[in-house]
Design a protein around this motif. Structure first.
Motif, short mmCIF file in Angstrom:
data_model
loop_
_atom_site.label_atom_id
_atom_site.label_comp_id
_atom_site.label_asym_id
_atom_site.label_seq_id
_atom_site.Cartn_x
_atom_site.Cartn_y
_atom_site.Cartn_z
N PRO A 5 0.84 -1.22 0.00
CA PRO A 5 0.00 0.00 0.00
C PRO A 5 0.86 1.25 0.00
N GLU A 6 0.31 2.31 -0.58
CA GLU A 6 1.09 3.54 -0.72
C GLU A 6 1.48 4.14 0.62
N GLN A 7 0.71 3.86 1.70
CA GLN A 7 1.06 4.41 3.01
C GLN A 7 2.36 3.82 3.55
N ASN A 8 2.84 2.71 2.98
CA ASN A 8 4.10 2.11 3.41
C ASN A 8 5.30 2.65 2.62
N LEU A 9 5.06 3.51 1.65
CA LEU A 9 6.15 3.96 0.77
C LEU A 9 7.24 4.69 1.54
N ASP A 10 6.86 5.63 2.40
CA ASP A 10 7.86 6.39 3.16
C ASP A 10 8.67 5.48 4.07
N MET A 11 8.01 4.50 4.69
CA MET A 11 8.72 3.58 5.57
C MET A 11 9.75 2.77 4.79
N VAL A 12 9.37 2.28 3.62
CA VAL A 12 10.29 1.46 2.82
C VAL A 12 11.44 2.32 2.29
N ARG A 13 11.13 3.50 1.81
CA ARG A 13 12.19 4.36 1.26
C ARG A 13 13.16 4.80 2.36
N SER A 14 12.63 5.10 3.54
CA SER A 14 13.51 5.49 4.65
C SER A 14 14.40 4.32 5.07
N ALA A 15 13.83 3.12 5.12
CA ALA A 15 14.62 1.96 5.50
C ALA A 15 15.66 1.62 4.45
N ALA A 16 15.30 1.80 3.18
CA ALA A 16 16.24 1.47 2.10
C ALA A 16 17.37 2.48 2.01
N GLY A 17 17.06 3.75 2.28
CA GLY A 17 18.09 4.78 2.17
C GLY A 17 18.59 4.87 0.73
N LYS A 18 19.91 4.84 0.58
CA LYS A 18 20.51 4.90 -0.75
C LYS A 18 20.74 3.52 -1.34
N ASP A 19 20.59 2.49 -0.53
CA ASP A 19 20.87 1.13 -1.00
C ASP A 19 19.68 0.24 -0.68
N ALA A 20 18.82 0.03 -1.70
CA ALA A 20 17.64 -0.80 -1.48
C ALA A 20 18.01 -2.24 -1.18
N ALA A 21 19.17 -2.68 -1.69
CA ALA A 21 19.58 -4.08 -1.49
C ALA A 21 19.89 -4.39 -0.03
N ALA A 22 19.91 -3.36 0.84
CA ALA A 22 20.18 -3.61 2.26
C ALA A 22 18.97 -4.23 2.96
N LEU A 23 17.80 -4.17 2.35
CA LEU A 23 16.60 -4.74 2.96
C LEU A 23 16.46 -6.21 2.57
N GLN A 24 16.24 -7.05 3.59
CA GLN A 24 16.14 -8.48 3.36
C GLN A 24 14.69 -8.88 3.07
N VAL A 25 14.55 -9.87 2.19
CA VAL A 25 13.23 -10.35 1.78
C VAL A 25 13.20 -11.87 1.95
N THR A 26 12.09 -12.38 2.45
CA THR A 26 11.88 -13.82 2.61
C THR A 26 10.60 -14.21 1.90
#
Length: 417
Positions: free
Chosen positions: A235-256
């Protein structure tokens, strides 16, 4: 007897009957052994004569502190890193297929062979034409060289010399054009051998040997499985949370990736690769792409999976079993065990899930508080409890305790004649 006296006698009879009924209903209990037993029962059981309720056995767990990962979950679709529909680039009769359906193929491997005879002939013609023009060019160069010596001595006019020079240049251009024709014929001839453009897995063949294929025919579809992508939306309301967590490197976020049936992990080690650059206005969601090594082929193109995206970790979160949380008309609450072994209803705010069996509490409790996880249906505020550890059962009552309970159950109800 007159009518007046009849009415008077009826009224007197009604009054007498009413008086007798009132006296019988309010007759005082006789004094004696039964009254003494009832009084003794009051002395044993309390002021109202009722027996004291024994403690309720319940399972109790203390509130624990631990680092809690915060996940966003979504439905995802597995997508091959590369999908290639292999089609011939020249037409002709398909002589053979050089791959096995459902088996891996390597980049550069021959997949199919098309009849090359027509293209081989065209190549030979282009080579022959090049040689012919090359010979004529060599002759023109020789004539030009001799004429230049004679022109210096005045035996050839300037006009003839220019003509010889232009003829040599013309044949030179023809030789260059022939070289291009040879390369084109070579390319067309090479296209009769269909080559795999990627490392991947071959699907089901689309055509059988012996058929005439064209450039619109599909011989086979290849999919690259190592690595592999999983696409999902949030959902679009999670966009800021994901972008803040990713920072400059999206690959730093782990996915299962989890199985959709019982939600057990089927692939780990994934990383977030791309956050899409726009929000879908029709659904209010945005797309994300993750990448998994898929070394053991856990994921398959087109497969639906549940996706967990780790966006942060809460240090020292308050965690209790999910079964301790009850829902009431005013919100969530738990039964909290107090120091005197009684319970109270404590309102709480659930901040999120922790695995499949626990939740994180945002407010209402502190570390070390004890909450009831089993046996809540027998409780009410102020109930006295016998706190047990998970898996522990109440001790078997002794013979003395059973006899005492038996005596208490009989209480003052016995009458002595």
């Amino acid at each position: 007897m007159s009518r007046f006296w009849k009415i008077a006698l009826i009224v007197i009879a009604v009054i007498v009957v009413a008086a007798l009924g009132f006296r019988l209903l309010h007759k005082p209990a006789p004094a004696g052994p039964a009254s003494s037993a009832q009084a003794a029962g009051k002395d044993r059981g309390g002021k109202d004569g009722k027996n004291e309720t024994p403690p309720v056995p319940v399972t109790v767990v203390p509130v624990a502190r631990q680092n809690v990962p915060v996940y966003l979950t979504a439905l995802g679709t597995v997508q091959a890193l590369n999908t290639v529909s292999v089609s011939p680039q020249v037409g002709g009769q398909l002589l053979s297929l050089e791959f096995t359906e459902g088996q891996p193929v390597k980049k550069g491997q021959v997949l199919a062979q098309i009849d090359p005879r027509t293209y081989q002939a065209a190549y030979d013609q282009a080579v022959a034409r090049q040689r012919q023009d090359q010979a004529m060019f060599d002759t023109a160069k020789s004539n030009l060289a001799r004429s230049q010596d004679l022109a210096a001595k005045g035996y050839i006019s300037k006009q003839d010399l220019d003509t010889l020079r232009n003829t040599a240049a013309q044949y030179q251009a023809a030789v260059s054009a022939d070289a291009a024709s040879v390369r084109d014929a070579q390319v067309q001839l090479n296209y009769t051998r269909v080559i795999s453009p990627i490392d991947g897995l071959a699907g089901i063949r689309g055509v059988d040997p012996g058929n005439v294929v064209t450039t619109s025919s599909t011989i086979v579809t290849l999919t690259q499985l190592h690595p592999i992508n999983v696409m999902f939306t949030l959902p679009e309301q999670n966009l800021d949370m994901v972008r803040s967590a990713a920072g400059k490197d999206a690959a730093a976020l782990q996915v299962t990736a989890l199985d959709r049936t019982d939600a057990h992990p089927i692939a780990s080690g994934g990383v977030l690769k791309v956050i899409d650059n726009q929000i879908d206005t029709t659904t209010g969601t945005f797309r994300l792409k993750s990448e998994f090594p898929n070394a053991k082929n856990e994921l398959w193109p087109g497969q639906f999976v549940n996706v967990q995206l780790l966006v942060s970790t809460v240090d020292g979160g308050l965690v209790i079993p999910a079964q301790a949380v009850q829902r009431g008309p005013d919100g969530d609450y738990v039964y909290q065990v107090q120091g005197d072994s009684t319970v109270k209803m404590q309102a709480v705010v659930v901040a999120g899930e922790v695995g499949d069996s626990h939740v994180m509490i945002g407010s209402g409790l502190k570390a070390g508080d004890r909450v009831v996880t089993e046996g809540q249906f027998r409780l009410k505020p102020g109930s006295k409890v016998n706190a047990l550890k998970p898996g522990e059962v109440p001790a078997v009552p002794t013979a003395t305790e059973m006899e005492k309970a038996k005596q208490n159950s009989k209480g003052g109800g016995r009458r002595h004649g």
